[in-house]
Motif scaffolding. Structure first.
Motif, PDB file in Angstrom:
ATOM      1  N   THR A  76       0.752  -1.171   0.025  1.00  0.00           N
ATOM      2  CA  THR A  76      -0.117   0.131   0.012  1.00  0.00           C
ATOM      3  C   THR A  76       0.842   1.413   0.065  1.00  0.00           C
ATOM      4  N   ILE A  77       2.059   1.116   0.205  1.00  0.00           N
ATOM      5  CA  ILE A  77       2.979   2.301   0.278  1.00  0.00           C
ATOM      6  C   ILE A  77       4.322   2.198  -0.632  1.00  0.00           C
ATOM      7  N   ASP A  78       4.593   3.344  -1.198  1.00  0.00           N
ATOM      8  CA  ASP A  78       5.763   3.247  -2.119  1.00  0.00           C
ATOM      9  C   ASP A  78       7.176   3.951  -1.141  1.00  0.00           C
ATOM     10  N   PHE A  79       8.061   3.463  -1.258  1.00  0.00           N
ATOM     11  CA  PHE A  79       9.249   3.671  -0.421  1.00  0.00           C
ATOM     12  C   PHE A  79      10.348   4.195  -1.522  1.00  0.00           C
ATOM     13  N   VAL A  80      11.164   5.115  -0.888  1.00  0.00           N
ATOM     14  CA  VAL A  80      12.549   5.576  -1.333  1.00  0.00           C
ATOM     15  C   VAL A  80      13.405   5.628  -0.595  1.00  0.00           C
ATOM     16  N   THR A  81      14.415   4.698  -0.475  1.00  0.00           N
ATOM     17  CA  THR A  81      15.248   4.430   0.464  1.00  0.00           C
ATOM     18  C   THR A  81      16.518   5.518   0.786  1.00  0.00           C
ATOM     19  N   TYR A  82      16.665   5.528   1.821  1.00  0.00           N
ATOM     20  CA  TYR A  82      18.038   6.484   2.101  1.00  0.00           C
ATOM     21  C   TYR A  82      18.765   6.070   3.113  1.00  0.00           C
ATOM     22  N   ILE A  83      18.703   5.082   4.106  1.00  0.00           N
ATOM     23  CA  ILE A  83      19.414   4.427   4.841  1.00  0.00           C
ATOM     24  C   ILE A  83      19.199   3.025   5.217  1.00  0.00           C
ATOM     25  N   ASN A  84      19.910   2.378   5.965  1.00  0.00           N
ATOM     26  CA  ASN A  84      19.571   0.920   6.174  1.00  0.00           C
ATOM     27  C   ASN A  84      19.739   0.962   7.701  1.00  0.00           C
ATOM     28  N   ASP A  85      18.435   0.493   8.296  1.00  0.00           N
ATOM     29  CA  ASP A  85      18.664   0.461   9.919  1.00  0.00           C
ATOM     30  C   ASP A  85      17.878  -0.968  10.403  1.00  0.00           C
ATOM     31  N   GLY A  86      17.020  -0.897  10.993  1.00  0.00           N
ATOM     32  CA  GLY A  86      16.590  -2.332  11.489  1.00  0.00           C
ATOM     33  C   GLY A  86      16.158  -2.347  12.965  1.00  0.00           C
ATOM     34  N   GLN A  87      15.874  -3.710  13.298  1.00  0.00           N
ATOM     35  CA  GLN A  87      15.466  -4.227  14.680  1.00  0.00           C
ATOM     36  C   GLN A  87      16.603  -4.533  15.507  1.00  0.00           C
ATOM     37  N   GLY A  88      16.501  -4.025  16.881  1.00  0.00           N
ATOM     38  CA  GLY A  88      17.421  -4.630  17.765  1.00  0.00           C
ATOM     39  C   GLY A  88      16.835  -4.468  19.092  1.00  0.00           C
ATOM     40  N   PHE A  89      17.685  -4.675  20.281  1.00  0.00           N
ATOM     41  CA  PHE A  89      17.275  -4.906  21.770  1.00  0.00           C
ATOM     42  C   PHE A  89      17.920  -4.084  22.436  1.00  0.00           C
ATOM     43  N   VAL A 117      18.533  -3.510  27.005  1.00  0.00           N
ATOM     44  CA  VAL A 117      18.157  -3.884  28.363  1.00  0.00           C
ATOM     45  C   VAL A 117      18.861  -2.818  29.439  1.00  0.00           C
ATOM     46  N   ARG A 118      18.577  -3.050  30.797  1.00  0.00           N
ATOM     47  CA  ARG A 118      19.046  -2.451  31.804  1.00  0.00           C
ATOM     48  C   ARG A 118      20.343  -3.424  32.209  1.00  0.00           C
ATOM     49  N   ASP A 119      21.575  -2.617  32.797  1.00  0.00           N
ATOM     50  CA  ASP A 119      22.608  -3.354  33.001  1.00  0.00           C
ATOM     51  C   ASP A 119      22.692  -4.628  33.815  1.00  0.00           C
ATOM     52  N   ASP A 120      21.483  -4.563  34.740  1.00  0.00           N
ATOM     53  CA  ASP A 120      21.139  -5.773  35.644  1.00  0.00           C
ATOM     54  C   ASP A 120      20.564  -6.899  34.663  1.00  0.00           C
ATOM     55  N   SER A 121      20.167  -6.716  33.684  1.00  0.00           N
ATOM     56  CA  SER A 121      19.585  -7.856  33.026  1.00  0.00           C
ATOM     57  C   SER A 121      20.512  -9.064  32.600  1.00  0.00           C
ATOM     58  N   LYS A 122      19.847 -10.463  32.774  1.00  0.00           N
ATOM     59  CA  LYS A 122      20.600 -11.338  32.523  1.00  0.00           C
ATOM     60  C   LYS A 122      20.874 -11.826  31.179  1.00  0.00           C
ATOM     61  N   LEU A 123      20.070 -11.113  30.112  1.00  0.00           N
ATOM     62  CA  LEU A 123      20.049 -11.263  28.648  1.00  0.00           C
ATOM     63  C   LEU A 123      21.272 -10.704  28.097  1.00  0.00           C
ATOM     64  N   LYS A 124      22.033 -11.628  27.389  1.00  0.00           N
ATOM     65  CA  LYS A 124      23.256 -11.197  26.566  1.00  0.00           C
ATOM     66  C   LYS A 124      22.886 -10.910  25.263  1.00  0.00           C
ATOM     67  N   ASN A 125      21.992 -11.489  24.562  1.00  0.00           N
ATOM     68  CA  ASN A 125      21.568 -11.108  23.257  1.00  0.00           C
ATOM     69  C   ASN A 125      20.455 -11.968  22.777  1.00  0.00           C
ATOM     70  N   VAL A 126      19.591 -11.352  21.745  1.00  0.00           N
ATOM     71  CA  VAL A 126      18.382 -12.207  21.398  1.00  0.00           C
ATOM     72  C   VAL A 126      18.638 -12.343  20.013  1.00  0.00           C
ATOM     73  N   THR A 127      18.813 -13.744  19.837  1.00  0.00           N
ATOM     74  CA  THR A 127      18.724 -14.265  18.265  1.00  0.00           C
ATOM     75  C   THR A 127      17.825 -14.971  18.099  1.00  0.00           C
ATOM     76  N   GLU A 128      16.777 -15.167  19.085  1.00  0.00           N
ATOM     77  CA  GLU A 128      15.641 -15.921  18.914  1.00  0.00           C
ATOM     78  C   GLU A 128      14.708 -15.337  19.937  1.00  0.00           C
ATOM     79  N   VAL A 185      13.034  -5.673  28.740  1.00  0.00           N
ATOM     80  CA  VAL A 185      13.664  -5.362  27.564  1.00  0.00           C
ATOM     81  C   VAL A 185      12.936  -4.449  26.558  1.00  0.00           C
ATOM     82  N   VAL A 186      13.522  -3.714  25.544  1.00  0.00           N
ATOM     83  CA  VAL A 186      13.077  -2.868  24.620  1.00  0.00           C
ATOM     84  C   VAL A 186      13.491  -3.262  23.114  1.00  0.00           C
TER      85      VAL A 186
END
Length: 313
Positions: free
Chosen positions: A147-160, A162-173, A231-232
């Motif tokens: 429904t939308i046309d795009f004209v690209t200008y950067i590449n970004d994406g999704q990431g995560f 946390v707070r420093d006290d979180s036990k999460l090291k990364n999120v691959t799944e 986590v955000v």
């Protein structure tokens, strides 16, 4: 409080926090190339736009009626650095999206009538013809391309992050999020990804993660700082920038890359001109100067494209 002022208030709170908190990342590698080149906790102020000249070849690609009118209506979603945000006066806009839009307008020889709008309202409003184009770090997905046309200008994406006290090291799944509360912005690819894949926890015999959405990116950060989110999920560039400026937070990892583009109504005649304008900025060096200013050089693209397929993976 009106929606736009609500957004401005949250963004102002976050910008003030960034300006006062100093370096808060425990992992120097999390900061993107060029981050902090104008001082930790300071908003970059280098003028990288006013010297941009009109490119007659690119401008000629605009529809004749647009050239005659000399203006385009831009809907801009305002959040937190480095994309688009309010400075401390609560009125002045800054950020990479602002610089890119203004630079493209100069290349095309038009003026932008910028209106602030909520992220989730912009794409539907483009379809109705309310705006000529929109910015808001809109990731190019196959679903949106219907429904939308795009004209690209950067590449970004999704990431995560946390707070420093979180036990999460990364999120691959996403199963690594089971049982946790995930904060994210409403109407985004992050919300869609999380909601579409909620079943993975039940499939694995685990408790589902809880998705909390907020209308403002600043509110997402506040939820993490106050412990209402574990986590955000947000933009890679936004996460990396924020954790270098706020204490007690750390960037986890990239989850998925996406092309980001100016958004238009499907079938727009404006796309070729905007594509040519972005490529003109690459040629004259303005493109690289904008990325360097905002510490996002890793988001450079080789060439602008019109509605490319969603990046796989």
């Amino acid at each position: 409080m009106p929606r736009t002022r609500h957004t401005a208030a949250f963004a102002l709170i976050t910008v003030a926090a960034l300006a006062l908190s100093g370096c808060g990342s425990a992992d120097p590698a999390a900061a993107p190339a060029g981050a902090g080149t104008e001082g930790k906790g300071k908003i970059p102020t280098t003028d990288v736009v006013s010297s941009v000249k009109k490119d007659p070849a690119a401008a000629k690609l605009l529809p004749e009626k647009v050239r005659a009118a000399g203006t385009l209506t831009l809907a801009s979603s305002i959040g937190t650095p480095p994309g688009a945000f309010y400075l401390e006066d609560g009125k002045t806009l800054a950020g990479a999206d602002v610089d890119f839009a203004d630079a493209v307008a100069r290349v095309l020889g038009v003026k932008l009538k910028r209106e602030v709008a909520s992220f989730e309202a912009i794409l539907p409003a483009l379809g109705s013809g309310k705006y000529d184009l929109g910015t808001g770090n809109f990731g190019v997905t196959d679903e949106r391309r219907k429904t939308i046309d795009f004209v690209t200008y950067i590449n970004d994406g999704q990431g995560f992050a946390v707070r420093d006290d979180s036990k999460l090291k990364n999120v691959t799944e996403l199963t690594q999020l089971c049982g946790l509360t995930v904060g994210t912005s409403a109407g985004t690819t992050f919300e869609a990804t999380l909601e579409e894949n909620k079943h993975v926890c039940a499939d694995a015999g685990e408790k589902a993660y809880d998705v909390k959405t907020y209308a403002d990116q600043a509110a997402v950060w506040i939820s993490l700082q106050q412990g209402r989110s574990d986590v955000v999920m947000s933009t890679i560039n936004g996460l990396r920038y924020a954790v270098t400026q706020q204490k007690g937070l750390r960037f986890l990892n990239e989850f998925k890359r996406l092309d980001v583009g100016f958004a238009f109504k499907k079938g727009t005649p404006l796309a070729p001109a905007f594509q040519a304008a972005v490529n003109s900025l690459r040629t004259d060096g303005t493109y690289d100067r904008i990325l360097k200013k905002w510490g996002t050089t890793e988001s450079a693209i080789r060439t602008s494209q019109i509605s490319p397929p969603e990046i796989a993976g």
